[in-house]
Design a protein around this motif. Structure first.
Motif, mmCIF file in Angstrom:
data_model
loop_
_atom_site.group_PDB
_atom_site.id
_atom_site.type_symbol
_atom_site.label_atom_id
_atom_site.label_comp_id
_atom_site.label_asym_id
_atom_site.label_seq_id
_atom_site.Cartn_x
_atom_site.Cartn_y
_atom_site.Cartn_z
ATOM 1 N N VAL A 3 1.020 -1.082 0.221
ATOM 2 C CA VAL A 3 -0.780 0.005 -0.432
ATOM 3 C C VAL A 3 0.736 0.868 -0.271
ATOM 4 O O VAL A 3 1.830 1.055 0.922
ATOM 5 C CB VAL A 3 -0.649 0.172 0.824
ATOM 6 N N ILE A 4 0.318 1.872 -1.062
ATOM 7 C CA ILE A 4 1.133 3.621 -0.942
ATOM 8 C C ILE A 4 0.149 4.380 -0.759
ATOM 9 O O ILE A 4 -0.722 4.958 -1.391
ATOM 10 C CB ILE A 4 1.809 3.840 -2.358
ATOM 11 N N VAL A 31 -2.397 1.745 -4.129
ATOM 12 C CA VAL A 31 -2.461 3.351 -3.901
ATOM 13 C C VAL A 31 -3.731 3.907 -2.930
ATOM 14 O O VAL A 31 -4.408 4.190 -3.601
ATOM 15 C CB VAL A 31 -1.853 4.323 -5.317
ATOM 16 N N THR A 32 -3.452 4.564 -2.077
ATOM 17 C CA THR A 32 -4.429 5.783 -2.206
ATOM 18 C C THR A 32 -3.501 7.416 -1.346
ATOM 19 O O THR A 32 -2.713 7.406 -1.444
ATOM 20 C CB THR A 32 -4.416 5.225 -0.024
ATOM 21 N N ALA A 33 -5.142 7.808 -1.959
ATOM 22 C CA ALA A 33 -4.401 9.464 -1.203
ATOM 23 C C ALA A 33 -5.469 10.206 -0.859
ATOM 24 O O ALA A 33 -6.726 9.793 -0.195
ATOM 25 C CB ALA A 33 -4.522 10.606 -2.708
ATOM 26 N N SER A 58 -6.680 3.140 -5.541
ATOM 27 C CA SER A 58 -6.531 2.479 -7.009
ATOM 28 C C SER A 58 -5.245 1.280 -6.780
ATOM 29 O O SER A 58 -4.562 1.324 -6.446
ATOM 30 C CB SER A 58 -5.905 3.375 -8.121
ATOM 31 N N VAL A 59 -5.782 -0.081 -8.196
ATOM 32 C CA VAL A 59 -5.094 -0.555 -7.048
ATOM 33 C C VAL A 59 -5.073 -1.448 -8.749
ATOM 34 O O VAL A 59 -5.943 -1.582 -9.891
ATOM 35 C CB VAL A 59 -6.158 -2.334 -6.583
ATOM 36 N N PHE A 60 -3.793 -2.144 -8.734
ATOM 37 C CA PHE A 60 -2.880 -2.312 -9.395
ATOM 38 C C PHE A 60 -3.150 -3.920 -9.621
ATOM 39 O O PHE A 60 -3.106 -4.924 -8.857
ATOM 40 C CB PHE A 60 -1.634 -2.069 -9.659
#
Length: 242
Positions: A3-4, A31-33, A58-60
């Motif tokens: 998790v970024i 990725v979270t913001a 967002s998930v890759f």
């Protein structure tokens, strides 16, 4: 899963796509913001979110064993993943507004944007963007939106939701390979306003009445028209007036 966490970014989808182009990412990298300045929905629609109140992630996902003709199954599995997690929090009256807005009653709780990359060797990688209204309570300028906090009269742990949704995504994507019909059946049961006469508009034409009957394997909305013709519409080709 990795998790970024970012404080602010223009778009988590764009950030993750750029990252995947420059380095080999672990499957289900997230990725979270806290704030997203250029959030997008389907066909370029803007996704607005109050800073630090909602879930922006967002998930890759890579090496998906899905044929090009079946790519809409990702929408099915993703929308269901969000609904399945929300049900564990007793969020009521959940449905999926085609193609993948998550509703509670007549209010939008979440939106999904999936961007796929097709490689020459036949493999598919995807960036799954999810915006979920969690703890925001002021929707003065978004009358058709709501949040988990408004519906349940409680605040929620956004970080826990990140892990729960990602785990459910992974489970559903595996199920696509084993038995995708299970997911399709559940998705169709949850279609917003299915089998209910509703006004629609196509392009700049005048409104007309129709009844949603389902969604095709390629993701087209099936609408029964007044002359008993079952018409199929692509994304953004038709708009429901509700």
């Amino acid at each position: 899963m990795k998790v970024i966490k970012l404080d602010a970014i223009d778009s988590t989808n764009d950030f993750l796509k750029g990252l995947s182009a420059t380095e080999e990412l672990e499957n289900y990298t997230v990725v979270t913001a806290e704030n997203q300045t250029k959030g997008r929905g389907q066909m370029g629609a803007v996704w607005e979110s109050e800073k630090s109140k909602n879930l922006i992630m967002s998930v890759f996902v890579k090496d998906l064993a899905i044929k090009l003709d079946d790519i809409y199954q990702l929408n099915v599995a993703t929308a269901l993943a969000v609904v399945q997690v929300l049900k564990t929090y007793d969020i009521e009256d959940l449905s999926i507004k085609w193609p993948n807005d998550i509703m509670s009653d007549k209010f939008k709780l979440a939106g999904i944007l999936i961007e796929n990359s097709f490689k020459s060797n036949g493999t598919i990688s995807s960036v799954i963007g999810i915006g979920l209204n969690v703890n925001q309570t002021n929707f003065e300028y978004l009358p058709k939106a709501s949040s988990m906090a408004v519906i349940a009269n409680s605040l929620f742990d956004k970080e826990a939701l990140v892990y729960q949704i990602t785990e459910r995504l992974e489970h559903n994507y595996k199920l696509l390979v084993l038995n995708s019909q299970i997911l399709w059946d559940e998705y169709l049961k949850l279609l917003f306003k299915k089998n209910v006469p509703m006004p629609f508009v196509v392009g700049e034409d005048k409104p007309f009445m129709g009844i949603i009957r389902g969604v095709t394997q390629r993701g087209k909305l099936m609408v029964l028209l007044e002359d008993d013709i079952l018409a199929e519409y692509d994304l953004k080709e038709i708009k429901m007036l509700y």
